[in-house]
Design a protein around this motif. Sequence first.
Motif, PDB file in Angstrom:
ATOM      1  N   SER A   1       0.829  -1.202   0.000  1.00 15.47           N
ATOM      2  CA  SER A   1       0.000   0.000   0.000  1.00 15.47           C
ATOM      3  C   SER A   1       0.859   1.245   0.000  1.00 15.47           C
ATOM      4  N   VAL A   2       0.438   2.230  -0.772  1.00 18.56           N
ATOM      5  CA  VAL A   2       1.028   3.571  -0.773  1.00 18.56           C
ATOM      6  C   VAL A   2      -0.098   4.537  -0.438  1.00 18.56           C
ATOM      7  N   LEU A   3       0.062   5.313   0.631  1.00 20.12           N
ATOM      8  CA  LEU A   3      -1.004   6.191   1.093  1.00 20.12           C
ATOM      9  C   LEU A   3      -0.427   7.513   1.572  1.00 20.12           C
ATOM     10  N   GLY A   4      -1.273   8.511   1.582  1.00 20.75           N
ATOM     11  CA  GLY A   4      -0.840   9.833   2.021  1.00 20.75           C
ATOM     12  C   GLY A   4      -2.013  10.722   2.341  1.00 20.75           C
ATOM     13  N   VAL A   5      -1.731  11.788   3.103  1.00 18.69           N
ATOM     14  CA  VAL A   5      -2.741  12.754   3.483  1.00 18.69           C
ATOM     15  C   VAL A   5      -2.120  14.144   3.411  1.00 18.69           C
ATOM     16  N   HIS A   6      -2.893  15.087   2.906  1.00 18.51           N
ATOM     17  CA  HIS A   6      -2.450  16.481   2.808  1.00 18.51           C
ATOM     18  C   HIS A   6      -3.486  17.355   3.493  1.00 18.51           C
ATOM     19  N   SER A   7      -3.052  18.187   4.429  1.00 16.32           N
ATOM     20  CA  SER A   7      -3.952  19.016   5.229  1.00 16.32           C
ATOM     21  C   SER A   7      -3.597  20.479   5.085  1.00 16.32           C
ATOM     22  N   VAL A   8      -4.630  21.295   5.010  1.00 12.29           N
ATOM     23  CA  VAL A   8      -4.483  22.751   4.997  1.00 12.29           C
ATOM     24  C   VAL A   8      -5.345  23.289   6.131  1.00 12.29           C
ATOM     25  N   SER A   9      -4.726  23.925   7.107  1.00 15.57           N
ATOM     26  CA  SER A   9      -5.457  24.452   8.261  1.00 15.57           C
ATOM     27  C   SER A   9      -5.402  25.968   8.248  1.00 15.57           C
ATOM     28  N   ARG A  10      -6.470  26.574   8.746  1.00 12.67           N
ATOM     29  CA  ARG A  10      -6.583  28.021   8.826  1.00 12.67           C
ATOM     30  C   ARG A  10      -7.032  28.381  10.242  1.00 12.67           C
ATOM     31  N   SER A  11      -6.279  29.194  10.901  1.00 11.11           N
ATOM     32  CA  SER A  11      -6.603  29.606  12.268  1.00 11.11           C
ATOM     33  C   SER A  11      -6.725  31.120  12.315  1.00 11.11           C
TER      34      SER A  11
ATOM     35  N   SER B   1      -9.728  37.889   0.379  1.00 12.30           N
ATOM     36  CA  SER B   1      -8.533  38.700   0.164  1.00 12.30           C
ATOM     37  C   SER B   1      -8.240  39.578   1.359  1.00 12.30           C
ATOM     38  N   GLU B   2      -9.332  40.033   2.045  1.00  8.70           N
ATOM     39  CA  GLU B   2      -9.110  40.843   3.230  1.00  8.70           C
ATOM     40  C   GLU B   2      -8.568  40.005   4.380  1.00  8.70           C
ATOM     41  N   GLU B   3      -9.059  38.778   4.497  1.00 13.24           N
ATOM     42  CA  GLU B   3      -8.590  37.945   5.590  1.00 13.24           C
ATOM     43  C   GLU B   3      -7.165  37.469   5.361  1.00 13.24           C
ATOM     44  N   ASP B   4      -6.745  37.405   4.098  1.00 18.70           N
ATOM     45  CA  ASP B   4      -5.386  36.978   3.811  1.00 18.70           C
ATOM     46  C   ASP B   4      -4.363  38.050   4.139  1.00 18.70           C
ATOM     47  N   SER B   5      -4.788  39.239   4.437  1.00 14.41           N
ATOM     48  CA  SER B   5      -3.843  40.306   4.740  1.00 14.41           C
ATOM     49  C   SER B   5      -3.203  40.072   6.092  1.00 14.41           C
ATOM     50  N   PRO B   6      -1.990  40.585   6.315  1.00 18.39           N
ATOM     51  CA  PRO B   6      -1.308  40.342   7.587  1.00 18.39           C
ATOM     52  C   PRO B   6      -2.050  40.905   8.772  1.00 18.39           C
ATOM     53  N   THR B   7      -2.923  41.920   8.578  1.00 16.41           N
ATOM     54  CA  THR B   7      -3.592  42.543   9.716  1.00 16.41           C
ATOM     55  C   THR B   7      -4.834  41.777  10.155  1.00 16.41           C
ATOM     56  N   SER B   8      -5.241  40.781   9.373  1.00 18.07           N
ATOM     57  CA  SER B   8      -6.468  40.069   9.728  1.00 18.07           C
ATOM     58  C   SER B   8      -6.241  39.079  10.852  1.00 18.07           C
ATOM     59  N   GLY B   9      -5.020  38.730  11.168  1.00 19.75           N
ATOM     60  CA  GLY B   9      -4.731  37.796  12.240  1.00 19.75           C
ATOM     61  C   GLY B   9      -4.948  36.348  11.870  1.00 19.75           C
ATOM     62  N   GLU B  10      -5.075  36.022  10.572  1.00 15.65           N
ATOM     63  CA  GLU B  10      -5.309  34.656  10.128  1.00 15.65           C
ATOM     64  C   GLU B  10      -3.998  34.033   9.676  1.00 15.65           C
ATOM     65  N   ARG B  11      -3.846  32.746  10.007  1.00 18.84           N
ATOM     66  CA  ARG B  11      -2.654  32.003   9.598  1.00 18.84           C
ATOM     67  C   ARG B  11      -3.061  30.743   8.871  1.00 18.84           C
ATOM     68  N   ARG B  12      -2.367  30.467   7.789  1.00 20.42           N
ATOM     69  CA  ARG B  12      -2.598  29.249   7.021  1.00 20.42           C
ATOM     70  C   ARG B  12      -1.366  28.361   7.117  1.00 20.42           C
ATOM     71  N   GLU B  13      -1.630  27.073   7.383  1.00 18.94           N
ATOM     72  CA  GLU B  13      -0.549  26.106   7.480  1.00 18.94           C
ATOM     73  C   GLU B  13      -0.938  24.862   6.694  1.00 18.94           C
ATOM     74  N   SER B  14       0.045  24.322   6.021  1.00 20.60           N
ATOM     75  CA  SER B  14      -0.168  23.101   5.252  1.00 20.60           C
ATOM     76  C   SER B  14       0.829  22.046   5.711  1.00 20.60           C
ATOM     77  N   ASP B  15       0.367  20.838   5.805  1.00 21.98           N
ATOM     78  CA  ASP B  15       1.204  19.738   6.248  1.00 21.98           C
ATOM     79  C   ASP B  15       0.628  18.450   5.672  1.00 21.98           C
ATOM     80  N   GLY B  16       1.377  17.401   5.783  1.00 21.06           N
ATOM     81  CA  GLY B  16       0.911  16.120   5.271  1.00 21.06           C
ATOM     82  C   GLY B  16       1.920  15.028   5.549  1.00 21.06           C
ATOM     83  N   SER B  17       1.534  13.813   5.213  1.00 21.68           N
ATOM     84  CA  SER B  17       2.388  12.657   5.427  1.00 21.68           C
ATOM     85  C   SER B  17       2.219  11.688   4.275  1.00 21.68           C
ATOM     86  N   ILE B  18       3.288  10.931   4.012  1.00 19.37           N
ATOM     87  CA  ILE B  18       3.286   9.881   3.003  1.00 19.37           C
ATOM     88  C   ILE B  18       3.813   8.610   3.654  1.00 19.37           C
ATOM     89  N   ALA B  19       3.188   7.494   3.358  1.00 16.81           N
ATOM     90  CA  ALA B  19       3.575   6.239   3.997  1.00 16.81           C
ATOM     91  C   ALA B  19       3.497   5.091   2.997  1.00 16.81           C
TER      92      ALA B  19
END
Length: 407
Positions: free
Chosen positions: A255-265, A288-306
């Motif tokens: 088996s080859v499997l993986g997961v990709h996650s995008v989180s927004r806080s 577009s307004e929330e993506d600005s640095p002053t909106s206080g929002e952070r996006r993070e992407s992570d994942g794993s492959i196995a």
Amino acid sequence: MEPVTTVVDKLKGLAKSTEDLAQRLLDRRRNANHRSPIEILKRLQREAFSDIMKLRDRQEKVEKLLTFYKSSKGSPFQEASTHVKGKVDIQGAFFIADNVDEHKHNAIQKSGLRTGIDAKLIFETAVGEKDALVAEFVASEKGRGDVLGGPLSLAKIFYAANVSDWFSAVAVPMGALCRDVSVSASSHQERAITEYSEFGPPLLSQHNGSGIGVMVKKSNMVASLAQFVNPCGVSRSLSTFGEVVWELSRNTKLSVLGVHSVSRSTSQNPSLGALTFPISVFQRDRFSEEDSPTSGERRESDGSIAVMMNREFDENSRIGGWIETKNSNPRNVQWAVTMRDTPEDELGWGLTLGGSGQCLQNLQHFQIESFFNFNVGKNFKLQPAFMYVNDGGTQFPALMLRSSWSL
């Protein structure tokens, strides 16, 4: 003439009295025949036969009515049968160490040891001929620090639809795991003593909120694709899971499997509740307004492959191994190899080697665990185990005892 007349009258009186006597005797015999037990039984038999015929007519009418309802289209739950499964796991550990400092605490956390009481109740209902609806109630989770656990609460809702022999779909509105949509791992398989001794990488046990997935099978290959949404507090994550399984032989799978996650806080949007999502209709430039640095929002992407491989020798004997790496640090890998033989009527055993670090040559964490399996009857299981952990400069042995009761 008088003597002759007297004799005739006497003869007539005698004949009449004889006739009256005979008539009385006949009447008594006739009445006795009517009151005899044989006549009473015959009369009761005739009445009982009449009642049986009436009941048979009513039964035929009921059977015709039931046949009509079964043949008509209705709810798929009309003939549904529900199976109830319960399980209680109790596991404790004794670490042989002088004192537990920060390094040993981190080593224990990395070992993936599950301790405490875990109570689970599963209701599985057959829907139609091929589909299934599962509701899972859990009292506590292992390793959460709550020894006695909490009240029984709904933890998962699972629906599997087998559309055809080559296509199936899964919907998990609550408590979704990657294991629920995985082809090579079952969501109901027995949990191991640690995360390393599982027949599958840790990414299969990730909690992803709600999800939906599809599985396609062709020849000796099976593919699975799923999408998860997890709106938790001020953080929202969107995950995509994929898996491809090759059946190399009858009992061997790769088996080859993986997961990709995008989180927004963000600190501005509070949680609205389960399965509740805000939709903006009037603000076109909202994202577009929330993506600005002053909106206080952070996006993070992570994942794993196995990559994982399992081979089953029979129903109780199995060997498997897996290796997993994260996208954030591809050189840091986590791996394990597990051998297990747990027959129902004999003494069973298991052995696991696992570790993590920068590639396989430079291991930062290494552990060995083994256990014996004792089945007491059909519903009770006892597993004494031993584990040795080496995490950098910290090393220690541990004794573990696990008991499991199921119904």
